[in-house]
Design an enzyme around this catalytic site. Structure first.
Site, PDB file in Angstrom:
ATOM      1  N   GLU A 347      -8.036 -59.904  10.911  1.00 48.62           N
ATOM      2  CA  GLU A 347      -7.191 -58.985  12.454  1.00 48.62           C
ATOM      3  C   GLU A 347      -7.851 -57.454  12.400  1.00 48.62           C
ATOM      4  OE1 GLU A 347      -2.787 -61.202  11.732  1.00 48.62           O
ATOM      5  OE2 GLU A 347      -3.424 -58.999  10.531  1.00 48.62           O
TER       6      GLU A 347
HETATM    7  C1  TNX Z   1      -1.147 -62.139   9.876  1.00 45.67           C
HETATM    8  S1  TNX Z   1      -2.354 -63.844   7.805  1.00 45.67           S
HETATM    9  C2  TNX Z   1      -1.406 -61.186   9.238  1.00 45.67           C
HETATM   10  C3  TNX Z   1      -0.659 -60.440   7.953  1.00 45.67           C
HETATM   11  C4  TNX Z   1       0.697 -60.697   8.235  1.00 45.67           C
HETATM   12  C5  TNX Z   1       0.892 -62.350   8.746  1.00 45.67           C
HETATM   13  C6  TNX Z   1       2.662 -62.449   9.093  1.00 45.67           C
HETATM   14  C7  TNX Z   1      -3.613 -62.404   7.898  1.00 45.67           C
HETATM   15  C8  TNX Z   1      -4.720 -62.972   7.507  1.00 45.67           C
HETATM   16  N1  TNX Z   1      -3.213 -61.290   8.481  1.00 45.67           N
HETATM   17  O1  TNX Z   1      -1.526 -59.385   8.568  1.00 45.67           O
HETATM   18  O2  TNX Z   1       1.221 -60.425   7.502  1.00 45.67           O
HETATM   19  O3  TNX Z   1       0.193 -62.381   9.885  1.00 45.67           O
HETATM   20  O4  TNX Z   1       2.413 -63.207   9.049  1.00 45.67           O
END
Ligand code: TNX
Length: 538
Positions: A347
């Site tokens: 992300e």
């Molecule tokens: C996505 S999955 C994220 C996390 C959040 C999560 C909550 C991922 C690699 N990153 O930063 O905590 O969703 O479900």
């Protein structure tokens, strides 16, 4: 957030009191005749399902006050697995269970934990377990296999064996022959200690709980926008300032390096390898707030206690950023005996794609220079993964051309599809904890996929294993952790351990429900999914 109620047992207390009386009056907790008829736990109740298990009908070994544990001569590791087994069973059985070096390679009494004579196929993590009326004999090639066998043996004992106080018994183990080894080498759980911080004792308890289902990796998500959770000597403000809060504005916290060493050592004693994650270049607000030089404009943002993602980034064009990463990862590598450092990489919406790729490529070199192997969230395939770099898949689709392409070029994939393996997803719309961005995940959904055939173009030979991540935006305590992990974590560990051919929901749901009484005795705050028929005592 309301904590779902714990179901700790009055019955267990009553049992303990009665047993205490029995021990006082007789000196030993001898089985009473009626109890001697107790049916042993069947092999079909073990989670994860063993590769092969052939019961010998009508035969059982009884653990009694005369039972001794014999371990491979000259092996300190075997001796400590023996001590671990004795430590588990002494409180509930009240038996002395002495541990000593085996005097025979063909034992005829007691419980033997041997590092000789295992069939070749059991590999580094598997074992052979033979139970007759006279003895229990475990043979493994490596101590990890002995430890795995002990988890099987635990599950073959009545649930009361998990009690911390003396119970009446008896303690039968069904006779037969098990040869067992995992399908995948990596079976992990991830705990996000960044969104909310959890004390060392909570992490240790979780380690014990996942070990029962043959997990062998614990991934700690040690940094995120809301908190930095490990002391770094060269950058003290990361922990003291960056670790000073959490989601919702609570006090946060961090592990000292001694705390972290304690977690690593405790995990190792359960044959679990810790994988530390420092998430970058995004998910870094806590670091940016602590050291302004890590931002491109040199201005430190305020600490963050919300739950948004994708707004922060290390300044990928500054040399100071890479000096920082080298120092941080250098300290963490030195504290971590395991092979992997997780660099996050998810992300990174505030980082330009070209900058992201260059950044990940450079961080891979830093990790390699510290003698470690990279794991990254699967977004790292958008850089140029080193041959050893592992991509952790967290998508919600069964197609991802970038991940499939990387797998074709040799990248190994760790499977954590968010709509199957994310322990922070709600079970259903009535679950008070957790999130639902990847959907609802009740037990059948968590179990109903094949890690070796799930992602198009990523076959079993490209799959390193399975990991169950628990993000903690809404999770604040051990009972919360347990409620989200149980019963889904054992389902995911079965997918990681047991063969694809053994996957069968109808059989599995009975095997899983049979764990209920065990969790009840252990005081695990599990979710009583209505998809399972829980037996008495659950
Ligand atoms: C996505 S999955 C994220 C996390 C959040 C999560 C909550 C991922 C690699 N990153 O930063 O905590 O969703 O479900």
């Amino acid at each position: 957030m309301k904590v779902p109620g714990r179901r700790r047992g009055l019955p267990a207390l009553v049992l303990a009191l009665t047993t205490g009386l029995a021990v006082l009056t007789t000196g030993v907790a001898a089985p009473r005749p009626a109890e001697a008829a107790v049916t042993p736990v069947p092999y079909s109740a073990v989670v994860p399902a063993p590769a092969t298990a052939v019961p010998a009908s009508g035969v059982a070994y009884q653990i009694t006050s005369a039972t001794a544990i014999h371990t491979e001569p000259g092996s300190a590791a075997a001796a400590s697995v023996g001590a671990y087994l004795a430590g588990l069973l002494r409180p509930s059985t009240g038996f002395p269970l002495p541990v000593g070096a085996a005097t025979s390679t063909t034992p005829t009494d007691g419980i033997s934990l041997l590092l000789s004579g295992a069939p070749g196929g059991v590999g580094d993590q598997g074992y052979q377990l033979d139970v007759t009326a006279g003895s229990i004999v475990v043979r493994a090639a490596r101590p990890a296999g002995l430890f795995a066998a002990v988890q099987t043996l635990r599950q073959l004992l009545p649930a009361a064996a998990e009690s911390g106080t003396a119970q009446p018994g008896p303690w039968p183990v069904a006779g037969g022959h098990i040869v067992d080894q995992p399908r995948f080498g990596y079976r992990g759980a991830m705990l996000d200690v960044a969104r909310h911080f959890f004390p060392v004792a909570t992490v240790k308890r979780y380690i014990d709980e996942i070990a029962l289902y043959k997990a062998n990796y614990l991934h700690l998500h040690l940094s995120d926008d809301q908190g930095w959770r490990i002391a770094i000597t060269s950058r003290p403000r990361l922990a003291t300032y960056g670790g000073s809060t959490a989601v919702g504005g609570g006090p946060g916290g961090y592990y000292t390096q001694d705390d972290y060493r304690e977690i690593v050592a405790y995990a190792a004693s359960r044959y679990i390898t810790v994988v530390p994650e420092i998430d970058m270049p995004g998910h870094t607000n806590a670091a940016l707030a602590s050291y302004a030089e890590l931002t491109c404009d040199g201005v430190a943002p305020p600490l963050y206690t919300g739950t948004d993602v994708g707004f922060s980034t290390l300044c990928t064009s500054k040399e100071t950023t890479y000096t920082f990463i080298d120092e941080v990862l250098g300290e963490i590598a030195a504290l971590t005996p395991g092979p992997y450092l997780h660099i996050g990489g998810d992300e990174a919406q505030s980082t330009q794609p070209a900058d992201y790729a260059a950044f990940v490529n450079r961080v891979q070199q830093i990790v390699a220079a510290h003698g470690k192997t990279v794991i990254g969230w699967h977004d790292v395939v958008n850089a140029t993964p080193l041959p050893s770099t592992v991509a952790q898949f967290w998508g919600t689709t069964t197609r991802n051309s970038a991940v499939a392409g990387a797998a074709q070029r040799g990248t190994k994939v760790l499977m954590s599809p968010a709509n199957r393996a994310y322990l922070d997803m709600k079970y259903n719309s009535r679950t008070t904890l957790g999130q639902n961005w990847a959907g609802y995940i009740d037990v059948k959904t968590a179990y109903g996929w094949d890690p070796g055939a799930y992602l198009s173009g990523v076959g079993a030979s490209s799959v390193l294993g399975v990991e169950a991540p628990l993000w903690t935006e809404t999770i604040t305590s051990l009972p919360d952790i347990e409620y989200m992990a149980f019963p889904r974590l054992p389902a995911l560990m079965e997918l990681g351990w047991s063969s694809a051919a053994s996957h069968d929901w109808t059989a599995f749901k009975q095997r899983l429900a049979a764990q209920g009484p065990r969790w009840h005795v252990m005081g695990v705050n599990y979710y009583h999914s209505t998809q399972l028929t829980w037996p008495a005592g659950s």
